[in-house]
Scaffold this motif. Structure first.
Motif, PDB file in Angstrom:
ATOM      1  N   ASP A  87       0.798  -1.233   0.000  1.00 18.36           N
ATOM      2  CA  ASP A  87       0.000   0.000   0.000  1.00 18.36           C
ATOM      3  C   ASP A  87       0.829   1.281   0.000  1.00 18.36           C
ATOM      4  O   ASP A  87       0.281   2.385   0.013  1.00 18.36           O
ATOM      5  CB  ASP A  87      -0.937   0.019   1.216  1.00 18.36           C
ATOM      6  N   LYS A  88       2.167   1.169  -0.026  1.00 21.30           N
ATOM      7  CA  LYS A  88       3.010   2.361  -0.033  1.00 21.30           C
ATOM      8  C   LYS A  88       2.777   3.206  -1.281  1.00 21.30           C
ATOM      9  O   LYS A  88       2.502   2.675  -2.354  1.00 21.30           O
ATOM     10  CB  LYS A  88       4.495   1.973  -0.001  1.00 21.30           C
ATOM     11  N   GLU A  89       2.917   4.526  -1.138  1.00 17.36           N
ATOM     12  CA  GLU A  89       2.872   5.417  -2.299  1.00 17.36           C
ATOM     13  C   GLU A  89       4.112   5.155  -3.153  1.00 17.36           C
ATOM     14  O   GLU A  89       5.244   5.310  -2.679  1.00 17.36           O
ATOM     15  CB  GLU A  89       2.856   6.870  -1.854  1.00 17.36           C
ATOM     16  N   PRO A  90       3.952   4.732  -4.408  1.00 18.69           N
ATOM     17  CA  PRO A  90       5.121   4.434  -5.240  1.00 18.69           C
ATOM     18  C   PRO A  90       5.985   5.669  -5.486  1.00 18.69           C
ATOM     19  O   PRO A  90       5.473   6.751  -5.766  1.00 18.69           O
ATOM     20  CB  PRO A  90       4.502   3.944  -6.555  1.00 18.69           C
ATOM     21  N   THR A  91       7.302   5.498  -5.396  1.00 11.26           N
ATOM     22  CA  THR A  91       8.234   6.581  -5.647  1.00 11.26           C
ATOM     23  C   THR A  91       9.545   6.028  -6.177  1.00 11.26           C
ATOM     24  O   THR A  91       9.976   4.937  -5.776  1.00 11.26           O
ATOM     25  CB  THR A  91       8.509   7.405  -4.380  1.00 11.26           C
ATOM     26  N   ALA A  92      10.172   6.775  -7.074  1.00 13.55           N
ATOM     27  CA  ALA A  92      11.495   6.398  -7.574  1.00 13.55           C
ATOM     28  C   ALA A  92      12.599   6.933  -6.675  1.00 13.55           C
ATOM     29  O   ALA A  92      13.763   6.594  -6.846  1.00 13.55           O
ATOM     30  CB  ALA A  92      11.683   6.918  -8.994  1.00 13.55           C
ATOM     31  N   GLY A  93      12.249   7.805  -5.734  1.00 19.29           N
ATOM     32  CA  GLY A  93      13.231   8.333  -4.793  1.00 19.29           C
ATOM     33  C   GLY A  93      14.215   9.300  -5.406  1.00 19.29           C
ATOM     34  O   GLY A  93      15.325   9.473  -4.902  1.00 19.29           O
ATOM     35  N   PHE A  94      13.829   9.975  -6.516  1.00 12.38           N
ATOM     36  CA  PHE A  94      14.726  10.935  -7.147  1.00 12.38           C
ATOM     37  C   PHE A  94      15.020  12.118  -6.227  1.00 12.38           C
ATOM     38  O   PHE A  94      16.104  12.670  -6.222  1.00 12.38           O
ATOM     39  CB  PHE A  94      14.121  11.458  -8.444  1.00 12.38           C
ATOM     40  N   TYR A  95      14.010  12.545  -5.472  1.00 15.69           N
ATOM     41  CA  TYR A  95      14.198  13.647  -4.536  1.00 15.69           C
ATOM     42  C   TYR A  95      13.137  13.556  -3.447  1.00 15.69           C
ATOM     43  O   TYR A  95      12.155  12.806  -3.568  1.00 15.69           O
ATOM     44  CB  TYR A  95      14.124  15.008  -5.248  1.00 15.69           C
ATOM     45  N   VAL A  96      13.334  14.292  -2.374  1.00 20.16           N
ATOM     46  CA  VAL A  96      12.450  14.223  -1.219  1.00 20.16           C
ATOM     47  C   VAL A  96      11.025  14.611  -1.618  1.00 20.16           C
ATOM     48  O   VAL A  96      10.795  15.640  -2.250  1.00 20.16           O
ATOM     49  CB  VAL A  96      12.949  15.151  -0.094  1.00 20.16           C
ATOM     50  N   GLY A  97      10.068  13.763  -1.271  1.00 21.73           N
ATOM     51  CA  GLY A  97       8.674  14.045  -1.555  1.00 21.73           C
ATOM     52  C   GLY A  97       8.214  13.638  -2.935  1.00 21.73           C
ATOM     53  O   GLY A  97       7.036  13.785  -3.282  1.00 21.73           O
TER      54      GLY A  97
END
Length: 290
Positions: free
Chosen positions: A210-220
């Motif tokens: 259930d996590k919000e998908p993110t590539a982690g390019f930058y904070v938020g």
């Protein structure tokens, strides 16, 4: 279910999410990974783990395919905000009984930035996009992770497993020669919708699914922000247009979404074609790539 040629099909359903299909998908993936490792005469696999559903599912499938003792998982955070993901990654690795190592990339990438950027960007304030440097350094981080994975694989005679899914691949939502440079993508044929369904089928913790998908390019940063729509919109659109050959207009109207959004999403698919192909040569004397 399977087709006559051994391929998997959805029996008229848009996605492979029912339990029978998921069981067949699971068998196909684990068998494929097992065969790949055997054919390469390798001693196992190495996979990056971020604490997200894609990498968690990939590690889970790998453990089932070749045995937990033959899987090395690397957590490679760049931002401090990725530490929560590292906690989840370590917890999952412990549950799977696979070897997990955490390697912090911040100092390495900062050193790269301090050494390279002044020569290429003497006036950093002139950059036109607010997140341009964040994206550039995010790509550096992705490529540094792959360098690290291949170093580990070379040292231990392992195969590098990528964690990209079909949704990301079709949109070009990956870093060329970064997370787009593995030996095998176990979940590469699955849309994000199917990834979540298979993860649930294999009892991956809900907090990860259930996590919000993110590539982690930058904070938020989130995938939905970067792609202009959530996967609940992206996947059905891609499935209609790419897999079934519907027109953009028919697909958008059938889904009840505006055509501008559909055009932007499908535009990413078209513009990223170069990321999904082997680099070209001039084609001298009609010679094919070996």
């Amino acid at each position: 279910m399977t087709t006559d040629d051994g391929g998997l099909e959805s029996d008229g359903r848009p996605f492979l999410t029912d339990r029978e299909s998921l069981a067949a998908v699971y068998e196909r993936i684990t068998s494929s990974v097992e065969s790949l490792v055997a054919d390469a005469n390798a001693d196992g696999v190495v996979v990056a783990m971020s604490g997200g559903v894609d990498s968690t599912l990939t590690a889970t499938l790998a453990a089932d395919a070749v045995g937990s003792e033959n899987v090395l998982a690397l957590g490679m955070p760049y931002h401090k905000t990725e530490q929560a993901g590292m906690v989840d990654a370590r917890s999952v690795a412990e549950d799977l009984e696979i070897d997990f190592r955490e390697i912090h990339l911040r100092s390495l990438i900062d050193a790269f930035d301090e050494s390279i950027s002044p020569a290429l960007e003497p006036d950093r304030e002139s950059l036109s996009r607010p997140n341009q440097r964040n994206h550039a350094l995010g790509n550096v981080a992705a490529r540094m992770r792959m360098v690290t994975l291949y170093y580990a694989a070379n040292r231990q005679s392992q195969i590098v497993l990528g964690t990209a899914n079909r949704s990301e691949s079709l949109l070009g939502y990956f870093t060329k020669y970064g997370d787009g440079a593995a030996d095998c993508y176990p979940i590469g044929d699955l849309y994000k919708t199917e990834v979540r369904a298979l993860a649930d089928y294999l009892d991956v913790p809900d907090r990860i699914i259930d996590k919000e998908p993110t590539a982690g390019f930058y904070v938020g940063q989130t995938d939905a922000d970067e792609l202009g729509a959530p996967y609940a919109v992206i996947d059905p659109l891609l499935e209609r247009v790419v897999d079934r050959g519907q027109s953009l207009e028919d697909a958008a109207d059938e889904m009840g979404i505006d055509r501008k959004t559909a055009r932007e999403v499908l535009g990413m698919c078209d513009s990223s074609e170069h990321k999904r192909t082997v680099p070209q040569t001039p084609g001298i004397d009609d010679r094919d790539r070996a």
